[in-house]
Scaffold this active site. Structure first.
Site, PDB file in Angstrom:
ATOM      1  N   TYR A  72     135.799  38.839  50.801  1.00  0.00           N
ATOM      2  CA  TYR A  72     134.839  38.108  51.630  1.00  0.00           C
ATOM      3  C   TYR A  72     135.324  36.709  51.993  1.00  0.00           C
ATOM      4  O   TYR A  72     134.715  36.023  52.808  1.00  0.00           O
ATOM      5  CB  TYR A  72     133.501  37.988  50.900  1.00  0.00           C
ATOM      6  CG  TYR A  72     133.617  37.290  49.562  1.00  0.00           C
ATOM      7  CD1 TYR A  72     133.537  35.898  49.464  1.00  0.00           C
ATOM      8  CD2 TYR A  72     133.831  38.016  48.392  1.00  0.00           C
ATOM      9  CE1 TYR A  72     133.662  35.258  48.239  1.00  0.00           C
ATOM     10  CE2 TYR A  72     133.949  37.394  47.167  1.00  0.00           C
ATOM     11  CZ  TYR A  72     133.868  36.015  47.096  1.00  0.00           C
ATOM     12  OH  TYR A  72     134.012  35.376  45.882  1.00  0.00           O
ATOM     13  N   SER A  74     139.286  34.278  51.244  1.00  0.00           N
ATOM     14  CA  SER A  74     140.711  34.237  51.572  1.00  0.00           C
ATOM     15  C   SER A  74     141.414  35.575  51.364  1.00  0.00           C
ATOM     16  O   SER A  74     142.464  35.826  51.962  1.00  0.00           O
ATOM     17  CB  SER A  74     141.414  33.152  50.749  1.00  0.00           C
ATOM     18  OG  SER A  74     141.306  33.407  49.367  1.00  0.00           O
ATOM     19  N   GLU A 148     142.393  35.318  41.174  1.00  0.00           N
ATOM     20  CA  GLU A 148     140.965  35.052  41.281  1.00  0.00           C
ATOM     21  C   GLU A 148     140.333  34.526  39.995  1.00  0.00           C
ATOM     22  O   GLU A 148     139.300  33.867  40.035  1.00  0.00           O
ATOM     23  CB  GLU A 148     140.236  36.332  41.714  1.00  0.00           C
ATOM     24  CG  GLU A 148     140.608  36.811  43.109  1.00  0.00           C
ATOM     25  CD  GLU A 148     140.232  35.800  44.175  1.00  0.00           C
ATOM     26  OE1 GLU A 148     139.029  35.609  44.429  1.00  0.00           O
ATOM     27  OE2 GLU A 148     141.155  35.178  44.741  1.00  0.00           O
TER      28      GLU A 148
END
Length: 240
Positions: A72, A74, A148
């Site tokens: 949603y 990068s 992440e």
């Protein structure tokens, strides 16, 4: 069926970075620390053990088939993972919100904060779903978690995602409201200012918002909040 990963959305081929050319593909913690101007950055990074524990827990019993990843932010233009398919996708119970205040260096600093997106509970979010072949799940998810979950801001989760022809479960990374980087009540004025002026060692917040909007536009996805934010940012930058 063609084995071209972009067979459903050929226009994305020119917009999604080759994973082998991505900064995030072989993300090195020591290199990240060296690039970051915040002297306290090392203290806020997750340990390898913490990161791996979260990955293993989420993926338990999910290695018998291909794995979907919902993007949603990068990840939509720079996923840094090898995938066999990319599809337009919709997460019906979540919403993209620009509530990640970056003062740590990637796209902002303490002096000039930046802003990025986080996925929160909401009325729906359009994005992309990447399918990882089951024989590459271990390698690709290790790289994905290294990117992440290198520090606070997100928490891994499996969510329901709708493709054009079916519903699937997908890995994604949700806003961690226990992190100081997630500011739920970030005002629109702050979002505009941070996105217009924030800049760090990965680039500017403006570039982040613009690339996200470009990718969604290529799919014919209308995101009013994102479009309005980008318009306001451009006006602010032009005035400056």
């Amino acid at each position: 069926m063609s084995d071209d990963p972009f067979r459903y959305h050929p226009r994305l081929r020119a917009l999604i970075r080759d994973p082998e050319e991505s900064f995030f593909r072989d993300l090195d913690v020591e290199d990240l620390i060296a690039r970051n101007p915040d002297p306290k950055i090392r203290d806020m990074l997750l340990s390898d053990e913490e990161r791996e524990a979260g990955r293993l827990k989420l993926l338990a019993d999910r290695r018998g088939d291909d794995l979907w990843v919902f993007a949603y932010g990068s990840l939509t233009w720079d996923p840094a993972i090898h995938f066999t398919e990319v599809r337009r996708a919709f997460a019906p119970h979540h919403q993209r919100r620009f509530i990640l205040k970056d003062t740590r260096g990637p796209r902002g600093s303490a002096e000039r904060p930046g802003v990025m997106a986080a996925l929160d509970e909401g009325e729906g979010c359009h994005g992309l779903a990447f399918r990882i072949a089951k024989d590459r799940i271990e390698e690709e998810t290790r790289r994905l978690w290294q990117r992440e979950r290198i520090g606070p801001a997100y928490v891994e989760a499996m969510i329901a995602v709708e493709l054009s022809d079916r519903a699937v479960e997908a890995v994604t990374f949700l806003a961690d409201h226990g992190s100081e980087m997630i500011v739920s009540d970030l005002s629109r004025e702050e979002q505009i200012t941070f996105a217009a002026t924030g800049e760090g060692f990965l680039g500017s917040s403006y570039d982040y918002v613009e690339k996200l909007a470009t990718g969604l536009e290529a799919l014919g996805i209308e995101d009013e909040d994102l479009t309005d934010l980008l318009t306001a940012i451009r006006e602010r930058r032009a005035a400056a």
